[in-house]
Enzyme design. Structure first.
Site, mmCIF file in Angstrom:
data_model
loop_
_atom_site.group_PDB
_atom_site.id
_atom_site.type_symbol
_atom_site.label_atom_id
_atom_site.label_comp_id
_atom_site.label_asym_id
_atom_site.label_seq_id
_atom_site.Cartn_x
_atom_site.Cartn_y
_atom_site.Cartn_z
ATOM 1 N N LYS A 53 0.833 -1.205 0.000
ATOM 2 C CA LYS A 53 0.000 0.000 0.000
ATOM 3 C C LYS A 53 0.869 1.257 0.000
ATOM 4 O O LYS A 53 0.592 2.216 -0.722
ATOM 5 C CB LYS A 53 -0.937 -0.020 1.216
ATOM 6 C CG LYS A 53 -2.022 -1.075 1.080
ATOM 7 C CD LYS A 53 -2.799 -1.345 2.356
ATOM 8 C CE LYS A 53 -3.780 -2.500 2.110
ATOM 9 N NZ LYS A 53 -4.517 -2.909 3.307
ATOM 10 N N GLN A 97 -4.793 -1.210 9.428
ATOM 11 C CA GLN A 97 -4.629 -2.566 8.891
ATOM 12 C C GLN A 97 -5.170 -3.595 9.885
ATOM 13 O O GLN A 97 -4.794 -3.593 11.058
ATOM 14 C CB GLN A 97 -3.134 -2.821 8.594
ATOM 15 C CG GLN A 97 -2.847 -4.160 7.963
ATOM 16 C CD GLN A 97 -3.454 -4.299 6.560
ATOM 17 O OE1 GLN A 97 -3.379 -3.388 5.743
ATOM 18 N NE2 GLN A 97 -4.076 -5.442 6.292
ATOM 19 N N ASP A 120 -11.202 2.639 3.879
ATOM 20 C CA ASP A 120 -11.580 1.228 3.807
ATOM 21 C C ASP A 120 -13.086 1.074 3.642
ATOM 22 O O ASP A 120 -13.565 -0.010 3.323
ATOM 23 C CB ASP A 120 -11.140 0.498 5.088
ATOM 24 C CG ASP A 120 -9.954 -0.415 4.834
ATOM 25 O OD1 ASP A 120 -9.722 -0.761 3.660
ATOM 26 O OD2 ASP A 120 -9.267 -0.772 5.802
#
Ligand code: NDP
Length: 307
Positions: A53, A97, A120
């Protein structure tokens, strides 16, 4: 005739190029979209994902920073970090994460992320925006599924779509996106009766289960489009032979690495489906591309620009 392969890697590259061009023009206008990635502790798989990422952020020209609290970080300490990132104007996207260490209240942390920076798309506010068709941030993997269908010119409106899996991060949002695009959607799960029969109704079959090769040819209508979201690792030779016997190229890679990736869809489905996403190289690459795209979208929505 074997199915058309829907090449996720190529589509991911196209999306990255588009995001990169948008970042360039926003930056020229004084807005450099910024992404903060929070990685708690030392989960090896998470470290690999986060590296990908951060690398991708650099490639498309985003500002990015990484926060790596220790495994022992408390819920309160993480809430303080999130609150700081929420406050900072140069941060448009915050990605925490998962999984978080078990002593951390993950739900509380995800709820604390400002919905406008929730790249997200997991915050209940964004879930609500998605189900009421308002502009918001859509989870990356489901958004990637839709991009691959659109960019491969697969018709969605009026089609029968069957989604196997009902998780909050994949199955449910994919189902909602397909419904928003006017598909007739059936969502299946572990309690669904006669799954092969339901699967065979699908013009578009999405597998998001987490079980290696579970969707065999028996679940698929000839000519259907099959999107395989699953990512499962095989290290056992017997398992390998069960799925890939005769696939010389994959065998060489398996012998060299001691492992191979397989989706939730059995390789034999290629002989039945009209179009199919491969694993690896299908949905996976585009999940990161969609994260980049979501960060740009967040930067624009936060400033009242239409994304
Ligand atoms: P979850 O474990 O959260 O959900 C799995 C779903 O599959 C559940 O709804 C479960 O049903 C259903 N299921 C399990 N077994 C069966 C069965 N035998 N028959 C029918 N349904 C079943 O998984 P995720 O949604 O997080 O992930 C799904 C897959 O996608 C995994 O392989 C994961 O690695 C992959 N993934 C890939 C990403 C990418 O970027 N490509 C990103 C995220 C995930 P029930 O609800 O009844 O338990």
């Amino acid at each position: 005739m074997p199915a058309r392969i829907l090449d996720g890697t190529k589509i991911a590259a196209d999306i990255r190029a588009e995001v990169s061009a948008r970042v360039k023009s926003l930056t020229a206008a004084g807005i450099r979209p910024g992404l903060a990635v929070v990685l708690v502790g030392h989960n090896p798989a998470s470290e690999v994902y986060v590296r990908g990422k951060v690398k991708s952020s650099h490639e498309v020209g985003l500002y990015s920073e990484q926060h790596t609290p220790a495994e022992t970080a408390t819920t309160d300490e993480l809430l303080a970090l999130i609150s700081d990132l929420n406050r900072r104007d140069e941060i448009d996207g915050i990605l925490v994460q998962l999984p978080l260490p078990s002593h951390v209240d993950a739900k509380k942390i995800l709820l604390a992320v400002d919905p406008a920076k929730d790249v997200d798309g997991f915050h209940p506010m964004n879930v609500g925006y998605l189900s009421t068709q308002r502009p918001g941030l859509v989870p990356c993997t489901p958004a990637g599924v839709m991009e691959i269908l659109r960019r491969s010119s697969i018709r969605i409106a009026g089609q029968e779509a069957v989604v196997v899996g009902r998780s909050d991060i994949v199955g449910k949002p994919v189902a909602m996106l397909l419904l928003n695009e006017n598909a007739t959607v059936t969502v299946c799960h572990s309690k669904t009766r006669d799954l092969p029969e339901v699967g065979r109704r699908a013009d578009i079959l999405i597998a998001a289960i987490g079980r290696a090769g579970m969707i065999t040819a028996d679940y698929v209508k000839p000519g259907a489009t099959v999107v395989d979201v699953g990512i499962n690792k095989i290290t056992d030779r017997k398992e390998f032979d069960r799925f890939f016997v005769g696939d010389k190229k994959r065998e060489e890679a398996f012998l060299a690495k001691g492992a191979t990736l397989i989706g939730d869809v059995h390789p034999e489905v290629t002989e039945v489906a009209g179009a199919i996403t491969p694993v690896p190289g299908g949905i996976g690459p585009r999940t990161i591309a969609m994260l980049m795209s979501n960060t740009v979208k967040a930067a624009m929505l936060r400033r009242g620009l239409s994304a």
